[in-house]
Design a protein around this motif. Sequence first.
Motif, PDB file in Angstrom:
ATOM      1  N   GLY A 118     -83.463  -1.336  48.522  1.00  0.00           N
ATOM      2  CA  GLY A 118     -82.988  -0.368  47.539  1.00  0.00           C
ATOM      3  C   GLY A 118     -83.701   0.957  47.552  1.00  0.00           C
ATOM      4  O   GLY A 118     -83.130   1.993  47.201  1.00  0.00           O
ATOM      5  N   GLU A 119     -84.971   0.954  47.988  1.00  0.00           N
ATOM      6  CA  GLU A 119     -85.749   2.191  47.965  1.00  0.00           C
ATOM      7  C   GLU A 119     -85.306   3.194  49.019  1.00  0.00           C
ATOM      8  O   GLU A 119     -85.646   4.381  48.949  1.00  0.00           O
ATOM      9  CB  GLU A 119     -87.236   1.868  48.173  1.00  0.00           C
ATOM     10  N   LYS A 120     -84.522   2.751  49.997  1.00  0.00           N
ATOM     11  CA  LYS A 120     -84.112   3.652  51.085  1.00  0.00           C
ATOM     12  C   LYS A 120     -82.961   4.581  50.691  1.00  0.00           C
ATOM     13  O   LYS A 120     -82.743   5.608  51.321  1.00  0.00           O
ATOM     14  CB  LYS A 120     -83.736   2.845  52.332  1.00  0.00           C
ATOM     15  N   ILE A 121     -82.183   4.198  49.694  1.00  0.00           N
ATOM     16  CA  ILE A 121     -81.094   5.056  49.210  1.00  0.00           C
ATOM     17  C   ILE A 121     -81.403   5.446  47.776  1.00  0.00           C
ATOM     18  O   ILE A 121     -81.386   4.608  46.877  1.00  0.00           O
ATOM     19  CB  ILE A 121     -79.729   4.352  49.289  1.00  0.00           C
ATOM     20  N   GLU A 122     -81.716   6.713  47.583  1.00  0.00           N
ATOM     21  CA  GLU A 122     -82.115   7.198  46.269  1.00  0.00           C
ATOM     22  C   GLU A 122     -80.940   7.832  45.533  1.00  0.00           C
ATOM     23  O   GLU A 122     -80.098   8.502  46.148  1.00  0.00           O
ATOM     24  CB  GLU A 122     -83.237   8.228  46.411  1.00  0.00           C
ATOM     25  N   THR A 123     -80.912   7.625  44.230  1.00  0.00           N
ATOM     26  CA  THR A 123     -79.922   8.286  43.392  1.00  0.00           C
ATOM     27  C   THR A 123     -80.464   9.647  42.971  1.00  0.00           C
ATOM     28  O   THR A 123     -81.589   9.746  42.471  1.00  0.00           O
ATOM     29  CB  THR A 123     -79.627   7.456  42.127  1.00  0.00           C
ATOM     30  N   VAL A 124     -79.701  10.688  43.208  1.00  0.00           N
ATOM     31  CA  VAL A 124     -80.053  12.030  42.750  1.00  0.00           C
ATOM     32  C   VAL A 124     -79.155  12.314  41.556  1.00  0.00           C
ATOM     33  O   VAL A 124     -77.958  12.592  41.710  1.00  0.00           O
ATOM     34  CB  VAL A 124     -79.844  13.082  43.866  1.00  0.00           C
ATOM     35  N   TYR A 125     -79.708  12.153  40.385  1.00  0.00           N
ATOM     36  CA  TYR A 125     -78.910  12.186  39.159  1.00  0.00           C
ATOM     37  C   TYR A 125     -78.149  13.498  38.998  1.00  0.00           C
ATOM     38  O   TYR A 125     -78.696  14.577  39.175  1.00  0.00           O
ATOM     39  CB  TYR A 125     -79.804  11.929  37.946  1.00  0.00           C
ATOM     40  N   GLY A 126     -76.879  13.350  38.677  1.00  0.00           N
ATOM     41  CA  GLY A 126     -76.007  14.504  38.503  1.00  0.00           C
ATOM     42  C   GLY A 126     -75.446  15.046  39.797  1.00  0.00           C
ATOM     43  O   GLY A 126     -74.627  15.959  39.788  1.00  0.00           O
ATOM     44  N   MET A 127     -75.864  14.452  40.934  1.00  0.00           N
ATOM     45  CA  MET A 127     -75.400  14.950  42.226  1.00  0.00           C
ATOM     46  C   MET A 127     -74.815  13.846  43.110  1.00  0.00           C
ATOM     47  O   MET A 127     -73.664  13.891  43.481  1.00  0.00           O
ATOM     48  CB  MET A 127     -76.545  15.653  42.960  1.00  0.00           C
ATOM     49  N   GLY A 128     -75.619  12.825  43.453  1.00  0.00           N
ATOM     50  CA  GLY A 128     -75.112  11.772  44.341  1.00  0.00           C
ATOM     51  C   GLY A 128     -76.228  10.913  44.886  1.00  0.00           C
ATOM     52  O   GLY A 128     -77.081  10.441  44.139  1.00  0.00           O
ATOM     53  N   TYR A 129     -76.269  10.765  46.224  1.00  0.00           N
ATOM     54  CA  TYR A 129     -77.248   9.882  46.858  1.00  0.00           C
ATOM     55  C   TYR A 129     -77.851  10.553  48.089  1.00  0.00           C
ATOM     56  O   TYR A 129     -77.228  11.396  48.733  1.00  0.00           O
ATOM     57  CB  TYR A 129     -76.575   8.581  47.312  1.00  0.00           C
ATOM     58  N   LYS A 130     -79.077  10.103  48.439  1.00  0.00           N
ATOM     59  CA  LYS A 130     -79.694  10.522  49.689  1.00  0.00           C
ATOM     60  C   LYS A 130     -80.468   9.359  50.289  1.00  0.00           C
ATOM     61  O   LYS A 130     -80.850   8.413  49.603  1.00  0.00           O
ATOM     62  CB  LYS A 130     -80.629  11.716  49.487  1.00  0.00           C
ATOM     63  N   PHE A 131     -80.670   9.426  51.613  1.00  0.00           N
ATOM     64  CA  PHE A 131     -81.326   8.358  52.365  1.00  0.00           C
ATOM     65  C   PHE A 131     -82.719   8.796  52.804  1.00  0.00           C
ATOM     66  O   PHE A 131     -82.899   9.898  53.318  1.00  0.00           O
ATOM     67  CB  PHE A 131     -80.491   8.008  53.603  1.00  0.00           C
ATOM     68  N   ILE A 132     -83.710   7.942  52.548  1.00  0.00           N
ATOM     69  CA  ILE A 132     -85.086   8.162  53.003  1.00  0.00           C
ATOM     70  C   ILE A 132     -85.522   6.892  53.720  1.00  0.00           C
ATOM     71  O   ILE A 132     -85.662   5.833  53.099  1.00  0.00           O
ATOM     72  CB  ILE A 132     -86.045   8.459  51.837  1.00  0.00           C
ATOM     73  N   ALA A 133     -85.733   6.975  55.035  1.00  0.00           N
ATOM     74  CA  ALA A 133     -86.077   5.788  55.816  1.00  0.00           C
ATOM     75  C   ALA A 133     -87.412   5.196  55.397  1.00  0.00           C
ATOM     76  O   ALA A 133     -87.536   3.994  55.175  1.00  0.00           O
ATOM     77  CB  ALA A 133     -86.098   6.126  57.311  1.00  0.00           C
ATOM     78  N   GLU A 134     -88.410   6.044  55.290  1.00  0.00           N
ATOM     79  CA  GLU A 134     -89.749   5.585  54.907  1.00  0.00           C
ATOM     80  C   GLU A 134     -90.385   6.621  53.999  1.00  0.00           C
ATOM     81  O   GLU A 134     -90.443   7.805  54.342  1.00  0.00           O
ATOM     82  CB  GLU A 134     -90.626   5.364  56.145  1.00  0.00           C
ATOM     83  N   LYS A 135     -90.902   6.164  52.876  1.00  0.00           N
ATOM     84  CA  LYS A 135     -91.559   7.073  51.958  1.00  0.00           C
ATOM     85  C   LYS A 135     -92.986   7.340  52.414  1.00  0.00           C
ATOM     86  O   LYS A 135     -93.658   6.461  52.920  1.00  0.00           O
ATOM     87  CB  LYS A 135     -91.566   6.492  50.541  1.00  0.00           C
TER      88      LYS A 135
END
Length: 264
Positions: A246-263
């Motif tokens: 779940g941590e790889k796809i982040e919710t950007v509130y009010g906009m949509g989603y983004k993908f982060i492979a590794e934090k």
Amino acid sequence: MEKMEFQKKYSQCKATIAIVDDEKNVRLPVRKFLETEGFSVTEFSDGQAALLDLKSGNVPDLYILDIMMPVMDGIMFLREYKADFPDIPAIFLTSRDEEFDKVLGLELGADDYLTKPFSMKELAARVKVLLRRYKKNSPLQVQDSLIKDSLIKDSDEKDKEDESIVRKGCLFLDTRTFSAWSEENGSKSEIALTVTEFRLLEHFMKNEGSVFTREQLIQIAYPEDIYLNDRAIDCHIKRLRKKIGGEKIETVYGMGYKFIAEKA
């Protein structure tokens, strides 16, 4: 020989898809769409009718099944036909999204499922992927092989394979085979994705860090289907998160989603 000539010459090599659903308003559009995709299609309103047809010698290449039907439901039909024809794949059509999970599907012998309402393009893509995976000598595979042998005879297959691999962090995708896996500490784990999930993850991985709205993601997942509520994408993101973390796809509130492979 040109690709179009091959397609014409081998047009008789049609895979047969059997639709088993008690709703005519589901069977008819599915049949019409699959026929435009080059498949031969039969249809039945319940499992018993489909089973009688199968026992009479009419063996399809793949079944598309509803779960809830009169006389014989999809689950019972699946169990009955798999006992004698285990190599015929099946795609379930279901409205019970949360209940019909991967474990239950595997227990029943299903190979894939779609939640109603669904995209016709996605259904056709799943059918093609299943036929290629299930039967190396299916009509679809034979036709693809003949075209491939003629058109890319002198190509470097190794280079093509390398170009088809997408990697971000521990995640890998093969865009030729619609396969996905993770590699950590020398261990490889397959990730079972639907076609829609694969399309979304591929786009995310190729555009790491970019934010996409639901409307944009629908265009990526369903490029030919314009009659979807933008919230429909949330369901696909939810299932994708469960499969890759779940941590790889982040919710950007009010906009949509983004993908982060590794934090960091």
